[in-house]
Design an enzyme around this catalytic site. Structure first.
Site, mmCIF file in Angstrom:
data_model
loop_
_atom_site.group_PDB
_atom_site.id
_atom_site.type_symbol
_atom_site.label_atom_id
_atom_site.label_comp_id
_atom_site.label_asym_id
_atom_site.label_seq_id
_atom_site.Cartn_x
_atom_site.Cartn_y
_atom_site.Cartn_z
ATOM 1 N N GLY A 71 45.617 44.931 35.658
ATOM 2 C CA GLY A 71 47.494 45.596 36.029
ATOM 3 C C GLY A 71 48.543 44.066 35.982
ATOM 4 N N THR A 72 47.722 42.832 36.033
ATOM 5 C CA THR A 72 48.621 42.302 35.370
ATOM 6 C C THR A 72 49.495 41.977 34.472
ATOM 7 O OG1 THR A 72 47.502 40.311 36.572
ATOM 8 C CG2 THR A 72 48.863 39.709 34.443
ATOM 9 N N ALA A 199 41.636 50.001 37.131
ATOM 10 C CA ALA A 199 40.050 51.065 37.330
ATOM 11 C C ALA A 199 39.254 50.117 38.303
ATOM 12 C CB ALA A 199 39.680 50.751 35.720
ATOM 13 N N CYS A 321 43.559 34.723 44.478
ATOM 14 C CA CYS A 321 43.929 33.645 43.866
ATOM 15 C C CYS A 321 44.272 32.558 44.336
ATOM 16 C CB CYS A 321 45.193 34.509 42.648
ATOM 17 S SG CYS A 321 44.830 36.057 41.719
#
Lengths: 381, 152
Positions: A71-72, A199, A321
């Site tokens: 994603g990042t 995923a 995070c």
């Protein structure tokens, strides 16, 4: 002690059918998709099937699937890749509750002279479509609004956002890491130009994601090299992970979603009823099926987390995070929770394996822990 | 990213804190902390005089905060109970952390405030005894969470 895992928004386990599917691609079918021999071509064929499967799932008629590390990277590629390839337009629009990898990319671009509009959200986390419409100007290249918020579960109205972007002729990107395979996403109907998926939130492996982009969109790659992924992302393809990603698309069923919604609603009702100092953050409708987020007055979320952890239950404070830094949670800020209360937040996220029994054990322990910490607090009225 | 790993002692005090609660008609009360940082601590003292010396006969605390804040509160009550005010005044935040076998570095800054709060309570006690003033420097941080941090 049997562990109860209620942190599926952070990551999920890889389920057995996904793991089994991947195994051969480590041990036997280990070919490099760029190789011309049979091992390479077999791997390539399987990877192309996954691309097609992703496109089908998203109803992507005119799009490319670019595999990334997750994603990042997908979000970085979408935003930096797009603005670097289209230098004439220097304005982007995002919301104040995007994931850090969007927010920090935007901050990075601001330092390079780009202009960023940060859309406000209401107390449930929804953007104001009128503010979005007004914010778009002729220098705007991109609107990037996440589908499901990772902390408070708010599901933005992608269809309406897509409509506005189409009318105003700006590109629309959405980060759908939390919602992919859990909520309906139709790239054609919603007019989505770029979408980030991964995923490890859907019972697949970590380290694999994709950016799906409409044909014709130009991106400057972040990684230069052998020209893989249509030249947008060089690097040998992570074939076992891609195979796992493809298999993971089928894991969450309609019944699973229904079950998670029922459990989620049951937990919201029980917790609000049994813990008088609790408050639900995020919406009651248009909420991600597996997300719960509560604020508890007078106490700190980390203490709740730690004691639950000692008793075998895994949850999260805000997003995983932010729990290791002392920065206040930007989502809490954006939905108007005052700073002196923003430390009392926990996030619970359900999975397909979560049972009612587990949620009952969790609620029972939570009640005791909140009471203990509230009794200890000097702020209790 | 740092991991928050607490020592066994911290966990013990966090789960089973000593001297938790309030003292009615306390002789000295210390209140410090910032809810925005997530840590607020109150300390209550009961003082007796014995052979010209002032001794902490009883001490209780109330804390809102993380395991570091709660365990340091509990630990300082253990350390100073029965000590003279002079002795108690010498205890530092660092001493408390050391007694707990250390705190995660990120917690040393805001959550390690028990010794400051104790000094505040002693100061309050002295203030109530006319003409006795006392000064000290706070060593924990009470403002860092108010300022907006620039994101990288």
């Amino acid at each position: 002690m049997k562990q109860i895992y209620l942190d599926y928004a952070a990551t999920t386990p890889v389920v057995k059918e996904v793991y089994d599917e991947m195994k051969d691609y480590f041990l036997k079918n280990y070919g490099n998709t760029s190789s011309l021999h049979i091992l390479g071509q077999n791997a390539d064929e399987k990877v192309e099937k996954v691309r097609e499967k992703i496109k089908q799932k998203l109803n992507a008629k005119d799009h490319k699937v670019i595999f990334t590390s997750g994603g990042t990277e997908s979000n970085n590629l979408a935003i930096k890749g797009l603005v670097y390839a289209n230098k004439e337009k220097k304005h982007i629009i995002i919301s104040k509750i995007e994931h850090d990898c969007i927010l920090k990319t935007a901050k990075f671009l601001e330092k390079q002279g780009y202009e960023v509009t940060y859309l406000n959200v209401d107390k449930e986390g929804f953007i104001d479509l009128k503010q979005l419409e007004k914010s778009i100007k002729k220098e705007t290249i991109l609107v990037s609004i996440m589908h499901a918020n990772n902390e408070i579960g708010t599901l933005q109205n992608l269809k309406e956002i897509g409509k506005i972007c189409k009318e105003k002729k700006v590109l629309f990107h959405t980060d759908a890491c939390q919602s992919f395979t859990k909520e309906k996403i139709d790239l054609e109907e919603f007019n989505i130009d770029l979408i980030t998926i991964n995923a490890h939130k859907i019972y697949g492996p970590k380290g694999i994601g994709a950016l799906v982009i409409k044909n014709g969109i130009k991106l400057t790659p972040l990684l230069h090299g052998g020209g893989h992924e249509y030249g947008f992302r060089s690097g040998t393809l992570n074939v076992p992970a891609i195979i796992g990603f493809g298999k993971a698309i089928d894991v969450i069923s309609k019944e699973d979603i229904k079950k998670m919604i029922d459990l989620r609603n049951y937990m919201i009702k029980e917790i609000l009823k049994k813990i008088p100092t609790s408050k639900l953050n995020g919406p009651t409708e248009n909420r991600l099926c597996n997300n719960l987020n509560f604020l508890f007055n007078y106490i700190e979320g980390e203490s709740i987390l730690l004691q639950l952890d000692m008793e075998g239950i895994c949850i999260s404070t805000g997003s995983a995070c932010s729990s290791n830094t002392l920065e206040t949670n930007h989502v809490a800020n954006a939905i108007g929770i005052p700073k002196d209360k923003a430390n009392g937040i926990i996030r619970i996220s359900l999975g397909i394996e979560t049972t009612k029994e587990e949620t009952d054990i969790f609620i029972e322990k939570l009640i005791k822990i909140v009471k203990r910490l509230t009794d200890m607090s000097p702020l209790t009225k | 990213m740092q991991n928050i790993k607490y020592s066994k002692k911290v966990k013990e005090h966090f789960l089973h804190p000593h001297n938790m609660g309030k003292i009615k008609n306390a002789d000295g009360i210390g209140k410090l902390g910032n809810p925005a940082c997530g840590d607020v601590m109150y300390i209550y003292l009961k003082i007796i005089k014995k052979n010209e010396k002032e001794i902490i006969k009883d001490i209780k605390f109330q804390t809102m905060g993380c395991a570091a804040a709660i365990s340091t509160s509990s630990m300082i009550t253990d350390i100073v109970k029965g000590k003279t005010l002079e002795e108690a005044f010498k205890i530092t935040n660092k001493d408390v952390a050391k007694e707990l076998d250390g705190l995660p570095p990120i917690k040393m800054h805001c959550s390690n405030l028990a010794a400051d709060v104790l000094k505040e309570a002693i100061k309050d006690y002295y203030n109530k005894q006319k003409n006795r003033k006392i000064k000290y420097e706070k060593t924990a941080c009470y403002k860092c969470c108010d300022s907006k941090k620039e994101m990288d």
